[in-house]
Design an enzyme around this catalytic site. Structure first.
Site, PDB file in Angstrom:
ATOM      1  N   ASP A 187       0.864  -1.190   0.000  1.00 59.97           N
ATOM      2  CA  ASP A 187       0.000   0.000   0.000  1.00 59.97           C
ATOM      3  C   ASP A 187       0.898   1.236   0.000  1.00 59.97           C
ATOM      4  O   ASP A 187       1.058   1.920   1.005  1.00 59.97           O
ATOM      5  CB  ASP A 187      -0.910  -0.028   1.231  1.00 59.97           C
ATOM      6  CG  ASP A 187      -1.899   1.122   1.242  1.00 59.97           C
ATOM      7  OD1 ASP A 187      -2.080   1.757   0.175  1.00 59.97           O
ATOM      8  OD2 ASP A 187      -2.478   1.395   2.311  1.00 59.97           O
ATOM      9  N   ASN A 189       0.733   4.261  -1.241  1.00 62.42           N
ATOM     10  CA  ASN A 189       0.201   5.594  -0.907  1.00 62.42           C
ATOM     11  C   ASN A 189      -0.519   5.619   0.438  1.00 62.42           C
ATOM     12  O   ASN A 189      -1.089   6.638   0.823  1.00 62.42           O
ATOM     13  CB  ASN A 189      -0.738   6.098  -2.006  1.00 62.42           C
ATOM     14  CG  ASN A 189      -1.902   5.140  -2.240  1.00 62.42           C
ATOM     15  OD1 ASN A 189      -2.042   4.148  -1.518  1.00 62.42           O
ATOM     16  ND2 ASN A 189      -2.708   5.433  -3.253  1.00 62.42           N
ATOM     17  N   GLN A 193      -6.110   0.764   0.904  1.00 61.61           N
ATOM     18  CA  GLN A 193      -6.691  -0.075  -0.143  1.00 61.61           C
ATOM     19  C   GLN A 193      -5.679  -0.252  -1.267  1.00 61.61           C
ATOM     20  O   GLN A 193      -4.690   0.475  -1.345  1.00 61.61           O
ATOM     21  CB  GLN A 193      -7.997   0.528  -0.656  1.00 61.61           C
ATOM     22  CG  GLN A 193      -7.914   1.983  -1.039  1.00 61.61           C
ATOM     23  CD  GLN A 193      -9.286   2.619  -1.214  1.00 61.61           C
ATOM     24  OE1 GLN A 193     -10.295   2.056  -0.816  1.00 61.61           O
ATOM     25  NE2 GLN A 193      -9.331   3.797  -1.817  1.00 61.61           N
ATOM     26  N   ASP A 223     -12.672  -7.292  -6.156  1.00 62.30           N
ATOM     27  CA  ASP A 223     -13.292  -5.953  -6.144  1.00 62.30           C
ATOM     28  C   ASP A 223     -14.801  -6.095  -6.326  1.00 62.30           C
ATOM     29  O   ASP A 223     -15.356  -5.829  -7.397  1.00 62.30           O
ATOM     30  CB  ASP A 223     -12.668  -5.110  -7.257  1.00 62.30           C
ATOM     31  CG  ASP A 223     -13.215  -3.694  -7.286  1.00 62.30           C
ATOM     32  OD1 ASP A 223     -13.813  -3.272  -6.273  1.00 62.30           O
ATOM     33  OD2 ASP A 223     -13.054  -3.021  -8.322  1.00 62.30           O
ATOM     34  N   ASN A 225     -17.426  -4.423  -5.261  1.00 65.40           N
ATOM     35  CA  ASN A 225     -18.278  -3.266  -5.584  1.00 65.40           C
ATOM     36  C   ASN A 225     -17.850  -2.547  -6.855  1.00 65.40           C
ATOM     37  O   ASN A 225     -18.448  -1.537  -7.244  1.00 65.40           O
ATOM     38  CB  ASN A 225     -18.306  -2.280  -4.409  1.00 65.40           C
ATOM     39  CG  ASN A 225     -16.910  -1.789  -4.044  1.00 65.40           C
ATOM     40  OD1 ASN A 225     -15.938  -2.069  -4.753  1.00 65.40           O
ATOM     41  ND2 ASN A 225     -16.816  -1.058  -2.940  1.00 65.40           N
ATOM     42  N   ASP A 227     -15.268  -0.671  -7.632  1.00 59.96           N
ATOM     43  CA  ASP A 227     -14.778   0.711  -7.561  1.00 59.96           C
ATOM     44  C   ASP A 227     -13.318   0.837  -7.966  1.00 59.96           C
ATOM     45  O   ASP A 227     -12.722   1.902  -7.845  1.00 59.96           O
ATOM     46  CB  ASP A 227     -14.976   1.275  -6.152  1.00 59.96           C
ATOM     47  CG  ASP A 227     -14.218   0.479  -5.084  1.00 59.96           C
ATOM     48  OD1 ASP A 227     -13.589  -0.545  -5.439  1.00 59.96           O
ATOM     49  OD2 ASP A 227     -14.261   0.876  -3.906  1.00 59.96           O
ATOM     50  N   GLU A 234     -12.218  -6.982   1.476  1.00 58.54           N
ATOM     51  CA  GLU A 234     -12.257  -7.701   0.202  1.00 58.54           C
ATOM     52  C   GLU A 234     -11.026  -8.591   0.050  1.00 58.54           C
ATOM     53  O   GLU A 234     -11.124  -9.732  -0.414  1.00 58.54           O
ATOM     54  CB  GLU A 234     -12.347  -6.701  -0.951  1.00 58.54           C
ATOM     55  CG  GLU A 234     -13.706  -6.009  -1.046  1.00 58.54           C
ATOM     56  CD  GLU A 234     -13.733  -4.901  -2.089  1.00 58.54           C
ATOM     57  OE1 GLU A 234     -14.830  -4.586  -2.581  1.00 58.54           O
ATOM     58  OE2 GLU A 234     -12.649  -4.350  -2.402  1.00 58.54           O
ATOM     59  N   ASP A 443       3.352 -47.362  33.909  1.00 66.42           N
ATOM     60  CA  ASP A 443       3.717 -45.949  33.877  1.00 66.42           C
ATOM     61  C   ASP A 443       5.131 -45.916  33.321  1.00 66.42           C
ATOM     62  O   ASP A 443       6.065 -46.444  33.945  1.00 66.42           O
ATOM     63  CB  ASP A 443       3.717 -45.349  35.278  1.00 66.42           C
ATOM     64  CG  ASP A 443       2.326 -45.048  35.798  1.00 66.42           C
ATOM     65  OD1 ASP A 443       1.354 -45.528  35.190  1.00 66.42           O
ATOM     66  OD2 ASP A 443       2.214 -44.336  36.812  1.00 66.42           O
ATOM     67  N   HIS A 499       1.123 -54.027  34.638  1.00 66.47           N
ATOM     68  CA  HIS A 499      -0.242 -54.534  34.550  1.00 66.47           C
ATOM     69  C   HIS A 499      -0.471 -55.252  33.222  1.00 66.47           C
ATOM     70  O   HIS A 499       0.294 -55.088  32.273  1.00 66.47           O
ATOM     71  CB  HIS A 499      -1.228 -53.381  34.709  1.00 66.47           C
ATOM     72  CG  HIS A 499      -1.225 -52.778  36.086  1.00 66.47           C
ATOM     73  ND1 HIS A 499      -2.318 -52.810  36.921  1.00 66.47           N
ATOM     74  CD2 HIS A 499      -0.242 -52.135  36.780  1.00 66.47           C
ATOM     75  CE1 HIS A 499      -2.016 -52.206  38.062  1.00 66.47           C
ATOM     76  NE2 HIS A 499      -0.761 -51.789  38.001  1.00 66.47           N
ATOM     77  N   SER A 587      13.891 -50.418  34.779  1.00 63.34           N
ATOM     78  CA  SER A 587      13.477 -51.705  34.219  1.00 63.34           C
ATOM     79  C   SER A 587      12.606 -51.476  32.997  1.00 63.34           C
ATOM     80  O   SER A 587      12.184 -50.354  32.719  1.00 63.34           O
ATOM     81  CB  SER A 587      12.738 -52.534  35.271  1.00 63.34           C
ATOM     82  OG  SER A 587      11.990 -51.710  36.127  1.00 63.34           O
TER      83      SER A 587
END
EC number: 4.1.1.65
Length: 635
Positions: A187, A189, A193, A223, A225, A227, A234, A443, A499, A587
């Site tokens: 951008d 300027n 937009q 664009d 719309n 313009d 957009e 675990d 287990h 272990s």
């Protein structure tokens, strides 16, 4: 005529894209209407599991019970961040922030640890708290700052409070902010937009040749719309829609890094963070794997300055460093396993060199055997109970005494404490009513492989490892050749009862004599040592309806006094039942399944493919029988 058809086709594509963009903008306006001025969603209908976006976590300060110099660490997934060190105070103030990436099915549990830093040798963790970041997604915060209790890692007593805030940026707002930052690049300027010329330069910066050739078509579609310029909204709609359908951004326009087109969310997050200007608060320092590593302080400042990766995960890490990094399955974050540095140097000297192993062959094996037996007897003496408090202090944040069945004063020897029982319900069993679901047997730090070939490629480096060698001469190995392999490595701080992983009948127990090498990854990753096939072990064969036969191999290790089973041959067992226990020492248990009998959970396979052990608990799901699934599809 051909040119006319080409123009008509282009107009048709443009019309379809414009129509989709209009619908997309209506959807975005609907979402935006549900946000407040801060960009936060007021009424969130999205579930936490489906949410993807950015969370800004800010550690404001803490209130401790004594004065010191303090630092805080945040562990989230495979990353850890740390604050600066505070002045000497009872109420440290950090105002440090970090943006965290929330992904669908990704980590959500963050752990905040607070360390005192007045010690020369090592900073000491004083308290921690855990918070689910997704709670901030589905609930509107009552205030910008929340207080959480800090718990002592050993006793779960409250040792202080921490104050933090967490702001969730919803995806629509992220897209808009991203588009605004993208737009600012070209951008020229500064009117907020893009003209067609500016839009063309932006498309070029994206590094996508296909998109560059369609820039006029994309501009007219964006664009809406008509313009002649493209606004922030957009551009945001175009980028969001194109990233979903046909990504137009191949390279980050800020740093130039190539982006993974298939990973749209991470691509957007990468670019968003590249653009990030911050909020003015101190940003937490990153680049760490665990909170323990982040707390070391000056070492990491040096490592960052030299751009060296001091810590990493994987095979080389386990075999060459004075630490082992594993991933916690529950919290999905990396944690560091403590090993005394003197022990590490000894193990590397023995197991990572030919000279060390030659010493083993010349009598050191017998010395280890005698040393282990002597140490086992010592740990069963009344005097050994004096070592329990020091053991708990060393593993302060890795042993939860609240889970233990009996209070500390109940244990008359160290070995009694080492083989401690847990309270009923402390380890829930996954899918208890489904015998086609196997569960974790201990675990432990787990490695899982669909084949023996995978295990030797990613983890076990002993040249002589084989299923036949593992099971010994008195067990028929034919059913297990080319089968799946799961390694459960128990560290000294772990609950040391193992287990049953599957429901079935115990056919036989077979003792296999051997040495007592360590089962630490430093030895397992050694090409000179064959730990699993040379160590003392007991093989239990379990016959099941869902998995066929399962070999359960309990392997002794250095300092292990004995392997004890509490079940008998011919006994029917249910998954989750206690099968036995190891006396003092490290272990390992190895389970071998028949070929194509089990589909191991994908997260375990992915971690193992990275040579990264997964921290699991008894009863967590291990995998599902593929034979049961095959039978159900045939019916």
């Amino acid at each position: 005529m051909g040119n006319g058809n080409s123009r008509e086709a282009k107009e048709s594509r443009r019309s379809r894209l414009r129509h989709k963009l209009q619908k997309f903008r209506i959807h975005r306006r609907h979402l935006r209407s549900s946000r407040n001025s801060a960009g936060m969603v007021i009424q969130r209908t999205v579930s936490a599991e489906d949410f993807s976006g950015i969370a800004l976590l800010t550690l404001i300060g803490a209130e401790m019970k004594f004065k010191d110099k303090w630092l805080a660490c945040v562990s989230f997934g495979e990353q850890t961040f740390r604050t600066e060190i505070s002045d000497t105070t009872q109420k440290p103030i950090w105002n440090s922030e970090k943006k965290l990436l929330l992904e669908k099915n990704g980590p959500s549990l963050a752990r905040v640890s607070v360390f005192e830093t007045n010690r020369v040798a090592r900073n000491k963790i004083i308290g921690y708290c855990e918070l689910d970041i997704f709670d901030f997604v589905v609930q509107e915060p009552e205030s910008t700052c929340k207080s959480f209790n800090l718990l002592d890692p050993t006793s779960s007593n409250v040792v202080g409070s921490i104050f933090l805030s967490c702001a969730i940026e919803d995806p629509v707002e992220t897209e808009r902010r991203f588009a605004k930052r993208i737009l600012s690049i070209v951008d020229y300027n500064e009117d907020g937009q893009l003209s067609f010329s500016e839009f063309s330069d932006l498309i070029k910066a994206f590094g996508n040749l296909v998109a560059a050739n369609k820039k006029e078509e994309l501009f007219k579609a964006a664009d809406l719309n008509g313009d002649g310029v493209v606004t922030i909204d957009e551009l945001a709609a175009l980028l969001a829609l194109q990233q979903e359908q046909e990504p137009i951004i191949n390279n980050c326009p800020v740093c130039g890094e190539a982006l993974q087109v298939s990973d749209k969310l991470n691509a957007m997050i990468h670019m968003t963070l590249c653009f990030d200007e911050g909020t003015g608060n101190q940003v937490m320092t990153g680049g760490f794997l665990t909170d323990r590593q982040a707390s070391y302080g000056w070492m990491f400042k040096l490592s960052e300055w030299t751009h060296l990766s001091t810590y990493d995960v994987g095979l080389n890490t386990g075999s060459s460093a004075s630490y082992i990094v594993v991933i916690d399955r529950k919290s999905k974050r990396l944690v560091e396993e403590l090993i005394d540095s003197k022990i590490v140097l000894s193990m590397r000297a023995i197991y990572q060199s030919k000279i060390g192993l030659r010493l083993m062959d010349q009598g050191a094996k017998e010395i280890l055997q005698r040393l282990s037996e002597k140490q086992g007897k010592k740990m069963s003496s009344v005097e050994s109970a004096q070592k329990i408090p020091r053991f708990l202090e060393f593993f302060k944040d890795q042993i939860n005494m609240a889970e233990v069945k009996y209070p500390l004063q109940h244990f008359k020897t160290f070995n009694e404490f080492f083989i401690r029982e847990l309270k009923p319900g402390a380890r829930p069993i996954a899918c208890m009513n489904r015998n086609d679901v196997a569960v974790c047997a201990a675990d432990c730090r787990l490695m899982a492989f669909q084949s023996v070939e995978d295990s030797t490629r990613f983890w076990i480096k002993g040249k002589k490892f084989s299923i036949r060698g593992l099971l010994g001469k008195n067990v028929n190995p034919n059913a297990f050749l080319d089968g799946s392999l799961v390694i459960f490595r128990l560290a000294p701080q772990d609950y040391h009862r193992f287990h049953v992983p599957v429901s079935g009948v115990i056919e036989q127990f077979v003792d296999v004599s051997g040495s007592l090498y360590t089962v630490n990854p430093i030895a397992v990753n050694s090409k000179y040592c064959n730990v699993f096939t040379e160590n003392k072990r007991t093989v239990a064969i379990i016959s099941t309806a869902e998995f066929g036969k399962v070999a359960f191999v309990a392997i002794g290790a250095t300092m292990v006094g004995s392997i004890n089973f509490v079940r008998k041959e011919g006994e029917h067992v249910k998954k989750g039942d206690e099968l036995g226990y190891f006396s003092f020492g490290g272990s390992t248990v190895i389970c071998v399944f028949e070929k194509d009998a089990i589909g191991i959970d994908n997260d375990l396979l992915v971690n193992s493919g990275r040579s990264l052990e997964t921290l699991v608990s008894v009863g967590m799901q291990l995998g599902v029988s593929t034979r049961t699934f095959a039978r159900s599809t045939l019916i």
